[in-house]
Design a protein around this motif. Structure first.
Motif, PDB file in Angstrom:
ATOM      1  N   PHE A  58      -4.366   2.023  15.818  1.00 21.51           N
ATOM      2  CA  PHE A  58      -4.770   1.689  14.169  1.00 21.51           C
ATOM      3  C   PHE A  58      -3.983   0.444  13.683  1.00 21.51           C
ATOM      4  CE2 PHE A  58      -5.010   6.153  14.922  1.00 21.51           C
ATOM      5  CZ  PHE A  58      -6.255   6.475  14.361  1.00 21.51           C
ATOM      6  N   GLU A  59      -4.847  -0.170  12.842  1.00 26.29           N
ATOM      7  CA  GLU A  59      -4.370  -1.308  11.988  1.00 26.29           C
ATOM      8  C   GLU A  59      -4.015  -0.476  10.706  1.00 26.29           C
ATOM      9  OE1 GLU A  59      -6.477  -4.789   9.395  1.00 26.29           O
ATOM     10  OE2 GLU A  59      -6.499  -5.105  11.659  1.00 26.29           O
ATOM     11  N   ILE A  60      -2.619  -0.262  10.312  1.00 27.04           N
ATOM     12  CA  ILE A  60      -2.352   0.558   9.321  1.00 27.04           C
ATOM     13  C   ILE A  60      -1.835  -0.292   7.863  1.00 27.04           C
ATOM     14  CG2 ILE A  60      -0.460   2.210   8.658  1.00 27.04           C
ATOM     15  CD1 ILE A  60      -0.199   2.711  11.657  1.00 27.04           C
ATOM     16  N   THR A  61      -2.354   0.388   6.794  1.00 28.41           N
ATOM     17  CA  THR A  61      -2.159  -0.133   5.496  1.00 28.41           C
ATOM     18  C   THR A  61      -1.657   1.152   4.858  1.00 28.41           C
ATOM     19  OG1 THR A  61      -3.949  -1.985   5.741  1.00 28.41           O
ATOM     20  CG2 THR A  61      -2.919  -1.545   3.461  1.00 28.41           C
ATOM     21  N   ILE A  62      -0.589   0.937   4.041  1.00 29.98           N
ATOM     22  CA  ILE A  62      -0.014   1.810   3.181  1.00 29.98           C
ATOM     23  C   ILE A  62      -0.019   1.401   1.763  1.00 29.98           C
ATOM     24  CG2 ILE A  62       1.643   3.523   2.730  1.00 29.98           C
ATOM     25  CD1 ILE A  62       2.623   3.541   5.569  1.00 29.98           C
ATOM     26  N   PHE A  63      -0.384   2.326   0.594  1.00 32.66           N
ATOM     27  CA  PHE A  63      -0.374   1.929  -0.744  1.00 32.66           C
ATOM     28  C   PHE A  63       0.660   2.994  -1.266  1.00 32.66           C
ATOM     29  CE2 PHE A  63      -4.620   0.183   0.321  1.00 32.66           C
ATOM     30  CZ  PHE A  63      -4.386  -0.844  -0.154  1.00 32.66           C
ATOM     31  N   GLY A  64       1.460   2.334  -2.030  1.00 41.73           N
ATOM     32  CA  GLY A  64       2.519   3.547  -2.737  1.00 41.73           C
ATOM     33  C   GLY A  64       2.614   3.048  -4.246  1.00 41.73           C
ATOM     34  N   SER A  65       2.682   3.990  -5.150  1.00 47.98           N
ATOM     35  CA  SER A  65       2.801   3.659  -6.559  1.00 47.98           C
ATOM     36  C   SER A  65       4.246   3.138  -7.125  1.00 47.98           C
ATOM     37  CB  SER A  65       2.115   4.718  -7.361  1.00 47.98           C
ATOM     38  OG  SER A  65       0.890   5.160  -7.003  1.00 47.98           O
ATOM     39  N   GLU A  66       5.164   3.593  -6.210  1.00 44.97           N
ATOM     40  CA  GLU A  66       6.556   3.214  -6.481  1.00 44.97           C
ATOM     41  C   GLU A  66       6.894   2.052  -6.101  1.00 44.97           C
ATOM     42  OE1 GLU A  66       9.602   6.365  -7.163  1.00 44.97           O
ATOM     43  OE2 GLU A  66       7.988   7.803  -5.854  1.00 44.97           O
ATOM     44  N   PRO A  67       7.736   1.127  -6.496  1.00 46.53           N
ATOM     45  CA  PRO A  67       8.016  -0.213  -5.938  1.00 46.53           C
ATOM     46  C   PRO A  67       9.435   0.073  -4.905  1.00 46.53           C
ATOM     47  CG  PRO A  67       9.437   0.215  -8.193  1.00 46.53           C
ATOM     48  CD  PRO A  67       8.579   1.403  -7.955  1.00 46.53           C
ATOM     49  N   HIS A  68       9.189   1.087  -4.295  1.00 40.08           N
ATOM     50  CA  HIS A  68      10.499   1.396  -3.221  1.00 40.08           C
ATOM     51  C   HIS A  68       9.690   1.697  -1.733  1.00 40.08           C
ATOM     52  CE1 HIS A  68      12.900   2.062  -6.886  1.00 40.08           C
ATOM     53  NE2 HIS A  68      12.001   2.736  -7.051  1.00 40.08           N
ATOM     54  N   PRO A  69      10.365   1.295  -0.519  1.00 36.53           N
ATOM     55  CA  PRO A  69       9.923   1.784   0.536  1.00 36.53           C
ATOM     56  C   PRO A  69      10.066   3.472   0.458  1.00 36.53           C
ATOM     57  CG  PRO A  69      12.012   0.790   1.017  1.00 36.53           C
ATOM     58  CD  PRO A  69      11.760   0.512  -0.578  1.00 36.53           C
ATOM     59  N   ASN A  70       9.639   4.116   1.745  1.00 38.69           N
ATOM     60  CA  ASN A  70       9.853   5.388   1.759  1.00 38.69           C
ATOM     61  C   ASN A  70      11.302   5.841   1.673  1.00 38.69           C
ATOM     62  OD1 ASN A  70       9.716   7.811   4.606  1.00 38.69           O
ATOM     63  ND2 ASN A  70       8.873   8.211   2.529  1.00 38.69           N
ATOM     64  N   TYR A  71      11.242   6.868   0.608  1.00 36.96           N
ATOM     65  CA  TYR A  71      12.718   7.618   0.456  1.00 36.96           C
ATOM     66  C   TYR A  71      12.671   9.221   0.605  1.00 36.96           C
ATOM     67  CZ  TYR A  71      11.613   7.969  -4.222  1.00 36.96           C
ATOM     68  OH  TYR A  71      10.742   8.239  -5.545  1.00 36.96           O
TER      69      TYR A  71
END
Length: 804
Positions: free
Chosen positions: A30-43
C-alpha cells in the motif's frame, strides 16, 4: 507492481495500530495516507492523565513520532479533517479543500466526549478531558484558579481529579450514581476507593444532578437540582464518550450507535472499513484499547487478502492504578440468581477480592488494593475454564498470604500478560531467550507489552526475574538504547572506542543490529556517540539527525519554519535589529516573537525562503533546534543595576561564544545573574551562574519545564576563568556519561550531585575533561553559513540555490 492507495481517517491509537499490523503483514502493498485532526503525531491518549498529573511530558506519550511516518513512507496530514467521502469515485475531501483518492479506506474517527447540555456549558473554563488541548486548558487554569469541579465519577473523571489535585487545586467530584466507577466496580470496592481518595484530598458529591453552570463569562460554580451550590473556577466534564460517526453518516455509510461493521471490520460500503471507538460490532461499541487492537489485527489480515481470524468480540477487563490504588475488574462481576461470588475482604488493609461464578466457570472478578491475581483470573474468564477440580477458595490468594510459587511461574505460555496489546507470557519469554531482552523497556520495544496503559509493567518485571534468574538484577540496570539491539549506551560507547568504529552503519553491522537501517531512536543516538568519542575525525551524518537538526530550523505545524539568529547573552544592536526588520518585510514573515531566552524568533518562514533568510541576516545560527547549547540568558548586571555585584553580561556572552554549537545529549540552557535576586532565572537552568560578593556561585541540573527542578549548588568560585573551567569540565562529563536525550536534570538525579563533585574535585580529571572539551569545540562551524556555501546540500534540503 503499482501500490494500492490506502487512506486512514484518524491518527489515533486504534487506526495507527491497524496500520502497524498492515505493515507487518504486507509492507509493500500500500501507498498509505493518514489524516489527523490534531496537530500531533500518534500519541497514547491513555497516559494523558499522567501528563496532567505532572509525571510525564507530552513528548513522552508519543507512540509513533514524525520519523516513524517518514521511515514507513506514510504521508501524514495533521491538523486536517476529512469532511466528505465519495465512495462511488473512491475519493475523500478535507476541510482544507484537499482531495485524496483511495483503493481502500479505513475510518478510525474515534469518539467525542459527551458534554452535558447544561445551561452555561459554553462558558470559559468548561472543558472535557479527551485530548492534549483539553489537558493544556486544565494546566493553564490551575496556574490562575483554585477550585475545580469534575462532573463524572468514572475512571476518566477520577484521573482528571487526581491530576488537578497534583496541580494544587481544590477538587470536587460530582457523580449522579450512588457510588464511584459503577461500570468497573461493585459497591464494596467503590466505597474503599472513595475512602482512599478522600484521604488524598478529593471531595465527593454523589447522587448529585447538575442543573446549571453559573457565571458571567467564565464559570463561577455549579447549581444542583436539589438547590445546593458549589463554587468552581474550572469545570471538567468526564461523563462518557460517543462514537464519532458524523462523517460516515453524511457519506451514506450504515450507522447505528457506531459505524456498523462485520467480523472483519468491513462496513456496509465496499472497500471501506471502520475500527476503534467509532465502530459498532455485533451491537457493541468498545472504548478500551485491547478490543480495538484485536479489531486491528482482523482488519489488517483481511485488507491484505490473508486468511483472517474473525473478530468475535471481547471480554472486557480493567487493570490499572486509580490515583495510586490498584484496581482490577473483568467480565460479569455482579451477582444475581444465576451467579454466586467468593470474597476475601480485609477492611483494615484496604484489600478486597471477589470472583463471580456461574456453576463451575469464573465469569467475573473484582480486585481492589492487590491486583496481582488479575491476569490469571482474566485468562481463566477468557478461556471459560472449568474449575470443577479446583478448590474455589484457593482461587483467591488470602490477604497477607504467600503464594507457593510466583504468579508468572504458574501462568501458562498462552496466558496474557499485557491485556491492552494481547501479549502472552510465551511471547515475552521468547523475546527474553531468543532476542536477548533484559529489561522492561526492551520487552516493550520488542513485543509492545506495557506500551499502552503500563499496568502490566510489574508482571513483565516478574517474568524477567523468573526467566533470567540471577542474571536479571545485574542486567536490568542497563537499558538497551532501543529495540534494534540489546546493548546499552555504556556498552555501545565502549565498543566504539575499543573497535575504532567510525560511522553509524558500521556500528550497526559490527554490533549485530537486528534491523538493517536502525530506527529513529538509535540512529541519532549513534550519530551523537560517534561524534562525542571522535569529535575531530568524525563526519556528522545529517541523515541520522532529527528533522529540525537536519534543516537547522524548527518546523512548525503548518509546514513553515522558525528561524532564530544568535544574540549572545541576549544583547543586540541597532544594526542587527534593522537587518531583522528588513528580512521580516522582504519575506513577509507573519510573526516576530521575543523568546524566553532573550532572542528574536522569526516564525512562519516558507521552506524555500529559509536559506535566503539566513543569507540576508548574515548572523550566526541560534541553535534553537539543536541538542546543544541554546542560550545564555543574562540580567543587565553591575553596569546598570543598583543591586548587581558582578558583570553578568560579559560572562554570559563569553560562555555563549565558547560553547555555541557544542553537541550535547539534549538541549542545554544557561544563565548568568549578577546577584542572588536571580533575574536571569539561573536557579532553574541546566547550568546557572549567580553573582555574589567577591565571586560566583555555579548551579547545575535545573529545569524550568513541565518537571520543574531547582538547580543544585555545585561550586563557589572567585573568577570568570574558574567559572569557564568548571563549566567545561561539567558539560564534558555530562556529554560523556549521559544517555542521548537525557536532560541534565534527569542525569544529575541519576548519577548524583556528590558523584559529580568528586569527579570534578580531582584536578587531573578536571584538566582531562577540559582538554577533551577544547577538542570538541575546535570542530565548530556555523551550520547556516556551511549550508549556504554548499549548493548541493542547500538544494537537497530546501530545493533552492542561493549562490550564483
Amino acid at each position: 507492481m503499482q501500490k494500492k492507495k490506502l487512506v486512514l481517517v484518524g491518527n489515533g491509537m486504534a487506526g495507527v495500530r491497524t496500520i502497524e499490523e498492515i505493515i507487518k503483514v504486507s509492507a509493500e502493498e500500500f501507498e498509505i495516507t493518514i489524516f489527523g485532526s490534531e496537530p500531533h503525531p500518534n500519541y497514547n491518549r491513555i497516559l494523558l492523565s499522567k501528563v496532567l498529573q505532572g509525571d510525564t511530558k507530552v513528548t513522552d506519550i508519543t507512540l509513533n513520532d514524525w520519523d516513524w511516518y517518514r521511515e514507513n513512507n506514510i504521508e501524514l496530514y495533521t491538523g486536517e479533517t476529512v469532511t466528505g467521502i465519495d465512495s462511488e469515485n473512491k475519493v475523500v475531501t478535507t476541510d482544507s479543500g484537499r482531495t485524496q483518492p483511495y483503493d481502500e479506506l479505513i475510518l478510525a474517527t474515534g469518539s467525542l466526549p459527551f458534554m452535558l447540555p447544561l445551561p452555561g456549558a459554553d462558558k470559559e473554563g468548561v472543558t472535557a478531558f479527551r485530548d492534549i488541548r483539553d489537558t493544556d486548558i486544565m494546566l493553564d487554569a490551575s496556574k490562575k484558579f483554585k477550585k475545580a469541579a469534575v462532573i463524572g465519577g468514572g475512571l476518566l473523571g477520577l484521573e482528571a481529579a487526581r491530576g488537578l489535585l497534583n496541580l494544587g487545586m481544590e477538587v470536587s467530584v460530582i457523580h449522579i450514581a450512588p457510588y464511584l466507577m459503577e461500570r468497573q466496580l461493585d459497591p464494596t470496592a467503590a466505597k474503599l476507593l472513595q475512602t482512599e481518595l478522600e484521604k488524598q484530598g478529593m471531595n465527593f458529591l454523589l447522587e448529585k444532578n447538575t442543573e446549571e453552570i453559573v457565571g458571567k463569562d467564565r464559570v463561577e460554580g455549579l447549581k444542583f437540582k436539589d438547590g445546593s451550590f458549589l463554587e468552581a473556577d474550572l469545570v471538567v466534564m468526564a461523563v462518557g464518550i460517543k462514537p464519532n460517526v458524523e462523517l460516515a453518516k453524511t457519506s451514506g455509510i450504515p450507522v447505528n450507535r457506531g459505524i456498523v461493521v462485520d467480523d472483519y471490520m468491513r462496513t456496509g460500503i465496499s472497500n471501506v472499513y471502520a475500527v476503534g471507538e467509532c465502530a459498532e460490532h455485533r451491537g457493541i461499541v468498545y472504548g478500551l484499547v485491547a478490543p480495538l487492537y484485536e479489531q486491528g489485527k482482523a482488519l489488517a489480515a483481511d485488507i491484505c487478502g490473508k486468511a483472517a481470524k474473525p473478530y468475535e468480540g471481547s471480554v472486557l477487563s480493567t487493570q490499572l492504578k486509580v490515583s495510586g490504588v490498584e484496581v482490577f475488574s473483568a467480565g460479569d462481576f455482579m451477582e444475581d440468581e444465576t451467579k454466586k461470588s467468593i470474597k476475601v475482604f480485609d477492611e483494615q488493609e484496604g484489600v478486597y477480592k471477589k470472583i463471580v461464578l456461574r456453576g463451575n466457570q469464573i465469569v467475573g472478578a473484582v480486585l481492589f488494593g492487590d491486583s496481582k491475581d488479575g491476569n490469571r483470573l482474566f485468562s481463566m474468564i477468557q478461556k471459560q475454564s472449568d474449575i470443577s477440580d479446583t478448590s474455589k477458595v484457593a482461587l483467591l490468594q488470602p490477604v497477607g498470604g504467600e503464594a507457593e510459587e510466583s504468579l508468572v511461574a504458574a501462568m501458562a505460555a498462552d496466558d496474557i500478560i499485557c491485556g491492552c496489546n494481547g501479549v502472552s507470557k510465551g511471547t515475552i519469554v521468547r523475546a527474553i531467550q531468543e532476542k536477548g531482552c533484559t529489561s522492561v523497556d526492551a520487552i516493550k520495544a520488542c513485543t509492545s507489552a506495557s506500551r499502552s496503559c503500563g499496568g502490566c509493567k510489574p508482571l513483565v518485571a516478574d517474568l524477567l526475574q523468573h526467566t533470567l534468574g540471577a542474571e536479571f538484577d545485574g542486567q536490568a540496570k542497563t537499558e538497551a538504547v532501543c529495540s534494534c539491539t540489546t546493548l546499552s549506551r555504556e556498552e555501545i560507547v565502549a565498543e566504539i572506542r575499543e573497535k575504532g568504529l567510525t560511522h553509524v552503519k558500521e556500528v550497526m553491522n559490527v554490533l549485530g543490529w537486528e534491523t538493517e537501517e536502525g530506527c529513529s531512536k538509535c540512529r541519532p543516538a549513534l550519530n551523537y556517540y560517534l561524534g562525542m568519542v571522535n569529535p575531530v575525525q568524525y563526519q556528522d551524518e545529517r541523515e541520522s539527525r532529527f528533522v529540525n537538526e537536519r534543516m537547522h530550523a524548527n518546523i512548525q505545524k503548518d509546514g513553515t519554519y522558525s528561524v532564530v539568529p544568535r544574540m549572545y547573552g541576549g544583547v543586540t544592536n541597532s544594526k542587527d535589529l534593522r537587518k531583522i526588520a528588513d528580512v521580516v518585510d522582504k519575506y513577509d514573515i507573519p510573526l516576530v516573537k521575543m523568546t524566553g531566552g532573550q532572542r528574536i524568533d522569526l516564525l512562519g518562514v516558507k521552506k524555500e525562503d529559509v536559506p535566503k533568510v539566513w543569507e540576508d541576516l548574515n548572523m550566526p545560527s541560534g541553535f534553537a533546534y539543536g541538542k546543544s547549547l541554546r542560550t545564555v540568558k543574562t540580567c543587565v548586571g553591575e553596569q546598570f543595576c543598583r543591586f548587581g555585584t558582578q558583570d553578568s553580561i560579559s560572562l554570559g556572552i563569553a560562555l555563549e561564544k565558547k560553547y555555541e554549537g557544542l553537541a550535547t545529549p539534549h538541549k542545554v540552557k544557561m544563565a548568568v545573574s549578577a546577584c542572588p535576586r536571580n533575574c536571569a532565572e539561573s536557579g532553574i537552568k541546566d547550568l546557572g551562574v549567580v553573582g555574589i560578593d567577591g565571586g560566583w556561585e555555579i548551579y547545575v541540573g535545573g529545569n524550568g519545564g513541565t518537571h520543574l527542578r531547582a538547580a543544585d549548588l555545585l561550586y563557589k568560585v572567585k573568577t570568570d576563568e574558574e567559572v569557564i573551567e568548571i563549566t567545561s569540565a561539567y558539560l564534558q562529563y555530562y556529554r560523556e556519561t549521559a544517555n542521548y536525550l537525557e536532560r541534565t536534570s534527569a542525569w544529575i538525579e541519576r548519577v548524583g550531585l556528590q558523584h559529580v563533585k568528586e569527579v570534578l574535585d580531582d584536578l587531573e580529571t578536571r584538566k582531562d575533561l577540559c582538554g577533551r572539551m577544547e577538542e570538541a569545540l575546535s570542530t565548530y562551524k556555523d551550520p547556516w553559513k556551511e549550508i549556504l556555501e554548499d549548493n548541493k546540500v542547500n538544494n537537497d534540503l530546501f530545493g533552492t540555490l542561493v549562490k550564483s
